[in-house]
Design a protein around this motif. Structure first.
Motif, PDB file in Angstrom:
ATOM      1  N   ARG A 142       0.845  -1.200   0.000  1.00 28.76           N
ATOM      2  CA  ARG A 142       0.000   0.000   0.000  1.00 28.76           C
ATOM      3  C   ARG A 142       0.879   1.250   0.000  1.00 28.76           C
ATOM      4  O   ARG A 142       0.589   2.229  -0.685  1.00 28.76           O
ATOM      5  N   ARG A 143       1.957   1.213   0.777  1.00 29.59           N
ATOM      6  CA  ARG A 143       2.882   2.351   0.815  1.00 29.59           C
ATOM      7  C   ARG A 143       3.497   2.602  -0.559  1.00 29.59           C
ATOM      8  O   ARG A 143       3.598   3.745  -1.015  1.00 29.59           O
ATOM      9  N   LYS A 144       3.889   1.536  -1.227  1.00 30.36           N
ATOM     10  CA  LYS A 144       4.501   1.664  -2.550  1.00 30.36           C
ATOM     11  C   LYS A 144       3.528   2.305  -3.543  1.00 30.36           C
ATOM     12  O   LYS A 144       3.903   3.211  -4.320  1.00 30.36           O
ATOM     13  N   MET A 145       2.275   1.853  -3.510  1.00 25.90           N
ATOM     14  CA  MET A 145       1.260   2.413  -4.400  1.00 25.90           C
ATOM     15  C   MET A 145       0.986   3.875  -4.053  1.00 25.90           C
ATOM     16  O   MET A 145       0.908   4.743  -4.933  1.00 25.90           O
ATOM     17  N   TYR A 146       0.840   4.154  -2.773  1.00 22.15           N
ATOM     18  CA  TYR A 146       0.529   5.509  -2.323  1.00 22.15           C
ATOM     19  C   TYR A 146       1.627   6.488  -2.714  1.00 22.15           C
ATOM     20  O   TYR A 146       1.355   7.581  -3.235  1.00 22.15           O
ATOM     21  N   MET A 147       2.875   6.112  -2.457  1.00 25.95           N
ATOM     22  CA  MET A 147       3.986   7.005  -2.765  1.00 25.95           C
ATOM     23  C   MET A 147       4.119   7.245  -4.266  1.00 25.95           C
ATOM     24  O   MET A 147       4.448   8.348  -4.702  1.00 25.95           O
ATOM     25  N   ALA A 148       3.853   6.209  -5.050  1.00 29.11           N
ATOM     26  CA  ALA A 148       3.895   6.382  -6.508  1.00 29.11           C
ATOM     27  C   ALA A 148       2.811   7.354  -6.959  1.00 29.11           C
ATOM     28  O   ALA A 148       3.034   8.231  -7.808  1.00 29.11           O
ATOM     29  N   HIS A 149       1.629   7.216  -6.367  1.00 31.23           N
ATOM     30  CA  HIS A 149       0.496   8.070  -6.729  1.00 31.23           C
ATOM     31  C   HIS A 149       0.737   9.520  -6.308  1.00 31.23           C
ATOM     32  O   HIS A 149       0.449  10.455  -7.070  1.00 31.23           O
ATOM     33  N   MET A 150       1.272   9.713  -5.111  1.00 31.01           N
ATOM     34  CA  MET A 150       1.433  11.059  -4.566  1.00 31.01           C
ATOM     35  C   MET A 150       2.671  11.787  -5.094  1.00 31.01           C
ATOM     36  O   MET A 150       2.849  12.970  -4.819  1.00 31.01           O
ATOM     37  N   THR A 151       3.521  11.092  -5.816  1.00 36.23           N
ATOM     38  CA  THR A 151       4.720  11.741  -6.356  1.00 36.23           C
ATOM     39  C   THR A 151       4.728  11.726  -7.881  1.00 36.23           C
ATOM     40  O   THR A 151       5.786  11.849  -8.500  1.00 36.23           O
ATOM     41  N   LEU A 152       3.563  11.594  -8.482  1.00 36.64           N
ATOM     42  CA  LEU A 152       3.482  11.625  -9.939  1.00 36.64           C
ATOM     43  C   LEU A 152       4.108  12.903 -10.494  1.00 36.64           C
ATOM     44  O   LEU A 152       3.891  13.998  -9.975  1.00 36.64           O
ATOM     45  N   CYS A 153       4.897  12.753 -11.536  1.00 39.23           N
ATOM     46  CA  CYS A 153       5.474  13.878 -12.278  1.00 39.23           C
ATOM     47  C   CYS A 153       6.404  14.749 -11.431  1.00 39.23           C
ATOM     48  O   CYS A 153       6.566  15.949 -11.696  1.00 39.23           O
ATOM     49  N   THR A 154       7.019  14.156 -10.411  1.00 37.06           N
ATOM     50  CA  THR A 154       8.003  14.895  -9.608  1.00 37.06           C
ATOM     51  C   THR A 154       9.390  14.277  -9.728  1.00 37.06           C
ATOM     52  O   THR A 154      10.317  14.724  -9.047  1.00 37.06           O
ATOM     53  N   HIS A 155       9.531  13.264 -10.556  1.00 37.56           N
ATOM     54  CA  HIS A 155      10.796  12.549 -10.659  1.00 37.56           C
ATOM     55  C   HIS A 155      11.676  13.149 -11.768  1.00 37.56           C
ATOM     56  O   HIS A 155      11.211  13.917 -12.606  1.00 37.56           O
ATOM     57  N   ASP A 156      12.928  12.776 -11.750  1.00 38.28           N
ATOM     58  CA  ASP A 156      13.890  13.307 -12.721  1.00 38.28           C
ATOM     59  C   ASP A 156      13.765  12.537 -14.032  1.00 38.28           C
ATOM     60  O   ASP A 156      14.599  11.702 -14.370  1.00 38.28           O
ATOM     61  N   ASN A 157      12.678  12.832 -14.753  1.00 40.28           N
ATOM     62  CA  ASN A 157      12.457  12.199 -16.049  1.00 40.28           C
ATOM     63  C   ASN A 157      11.702  13.162 -16.966  1.00 40.28           C
ATOM     64  O   ASN A 157      11.435  14.308 -16.585  1.00 40.28           O
ATOM     65  N   ALA A 158      11.343  12.688 -18.135  1.00 38.16           N
ATOM     66  CA  ALA A 158      10.698  13.558 -19.126  1.00 38.16           C
ATOM     67  C   ALA A 158       9.295  13.981 -18.719  1.00 38.16           C
ATOM     68  O   ALA A 158       8.729  14.910 -19.303  1.00 38.16           O
ATOM     69  N   ASN A 159       8.709  13.314 -17.719  1.00 34.23           N
ATOM     70  CA  ASN A 159       7.331  13.611 -17.308  1.00 34.23           C
ATOM     71  C   ASN A 159       7.252  14.586 -16.133  1.00 34.23           C
ATOM     72  O   ASN A 159       6.171  14.789 -15.570  1.00 34.23           O
ATOM     73  N   ASN A 160       8.356  15.198 -15.771  1.00 38.94           N
ATOM     74  CA  ASN A 160       8.387  16.079 -14.603  1.00 38.94           C
ATOM     75  C   ASN A 160       7.548  17.346 -14.835  1.00 38.94           C
ATOM     76  O   ASN A 160       7.720  18.032 -15.841  1.00 38.94           O
ATOM     77  N   ASN A 161       6.660  17.639 -13.881  1.00 43.25           N
ATOM     78  CA  ASN A 161       5.791  18.820 -13.991  1.00 43.25           C
ATOM     79  C   ASN A 161       6.177  19.953 -13.045  1.00 43.25           C
ATOM     80  O   ASN A 161       5.463  20.960 -12.966  1.00 43.25           O
ATOM     81  N   LEU A 162       7.287  19.818 -12.336  1.00 42.70           N
ATOM     82  CA  LEU A 162       7.625  20.793 -11.307  1.00 42.70           C
ATOM     83  C   LEU A 162       7.851  22.202 -11.865  1.00 42.70           C
ATOM     84  O   LEU A 162       7.595  23.187 -11.177  1.00 42.70           O
ATOM     85  N   THR A 163       8.316  22.299 -13.086  1.00 44.00           N
ATOM     86  CA  THR A 163       8.495  23.627 -13.674  1.00 44.00           C
ATOM     87  C   THR A 163       7.224  24.112 -14.373  1.00 44.00           C
ATOM     88  O   THR A 163       7.038  25.320 -14.558  1.00 44.00           O
ATOM     89  N   LEU A 164       6.351  23.168 -14.744  1.00 46.21           N
ATOM     90  CA  LEU A 164       5.125  23.552 -15.448  1.00 46.21           C
ATOM     91  C   LEU A 164       4.091  24.156 -14.506  1.00 46.21           C
ATOM     92  O   LEU A 164       3.337  25.054 -14.893  1.00 46.21           O
TER      93      LEU A 164
END
Length: 248
Positions: A142-164
């Motif tokens: 459950r923790r793994k799923m939750y953390m993946a869901h709550m950190t969407l688009c915050t990782h160092d990849n092409a899908n990062n939304n932190l600047t958008l």
């Protein structure tokens, strides 16, 4: 299509000749029914809210900002979808399915087969994520799923939304400012039932005062159940709440 539709809308709403015709009808019209009057009022206000009263220079800036906002928002949404699709919880040990209903297990099995995998696949899409967080006995999963869901688009990849995100916020603010509103919130609530930020904040405060005592009591009940099952020193985590609320 979103940027194309935005450009199309700008060409209509910022067309000076078209606006003059709408304005002429608004100021000089025959007696109207309630429905006709509402349609005319909505059309008139829609042109104003899309920049019809702006100077030629401001119209050009408004259209540019609208186009950029459309493109950035589209990129944000595409990143969210891509990041959601990229995450898979692939399980091969049947013990990890403990607590899950048969229908959920079968859906996960089907998802695995579709991807050419053995076992079961769970995703962050609502029909998979929601039931997993509610029924899965494994706190670690459950923790793994939750953390993946709550950190969407915050990782160092092409899908990062932190600047958008700040770009979207600032573009909305600039558009609102051009139209004479101090914030985007002031602009958007005009067409909503509340009508003003003050009324919205007042309602939120009323809801908080009404619901907070009950929320605190229910959270305590859920925590008590979790500690009853896991031990008196157990700390209830965010990924535990749906699971123990359901049990309660």
């Amino acid at each position: 299509m979103s940027p194309i539709l935005t450009e199309h809308s700008n060409k209509i709403m910022l067309n000076q000749k078209l606006w003059e015709r709408v304005k002429a009808v608004y100021e000089n019209h025959r007696p109207l029914s309630t429905e006709e009057n509402t349609l005319l009022e909505n059309m008139y206000q829609s042109f104003i809210r899309h920049g019809a009263l702006l100077s030629a220079e401001k119209k050009e800036e408004f259209a540019r900002l609208q186009m950029e906002l459309s493109q950035v928002t589209l990129q944000y949404q595409q990143n969210m979808l891509k990041d959601t699709n990229d995450f898979l919880l692939h399980l091969t040990d049947e013990k990890d399915l403990s607590g899950l209903p048969e229908s959920q297990i079968e859906a996960a099995s089907q998802a695995a087969r579709e991807q050419g995998k053995e076992g079961w696949v769970f995703t962050l899409h609502a029909p998979s994520y929601g039931p997993f967080m509610t029924y899965a006995d494994s706190a670690e999963l459950r923790r793994k799923m939750y953390m993946a869901h709550m950190t969407l688009c915050t990782h160092d990849n092409a899908n990062n939304n932190l600047t958008l995100v700040p770009r979207i916020v600032n573009l909305r603010r600039q558009l609102a400012n051009i139209l004479g509103y101090p914030t985007f919130a002031d602009f958007i609530v005009v067409k909503r039932c509340a009508g003003s930020i003050e009324r919205i904040n007042h309602l939120l405060e009323e809801l908080r005062d009404a619901y907070m005592p009950t929320a605190i009591r229910e959270a305590a009940e859920v925590t008590a159940l979790a500690r009853e099952q896991e031990g008196s020193d157990y700390t209830l985590m965010p990924w535990d709440f749906a699971y123990y609320t359901h049990k309660l």
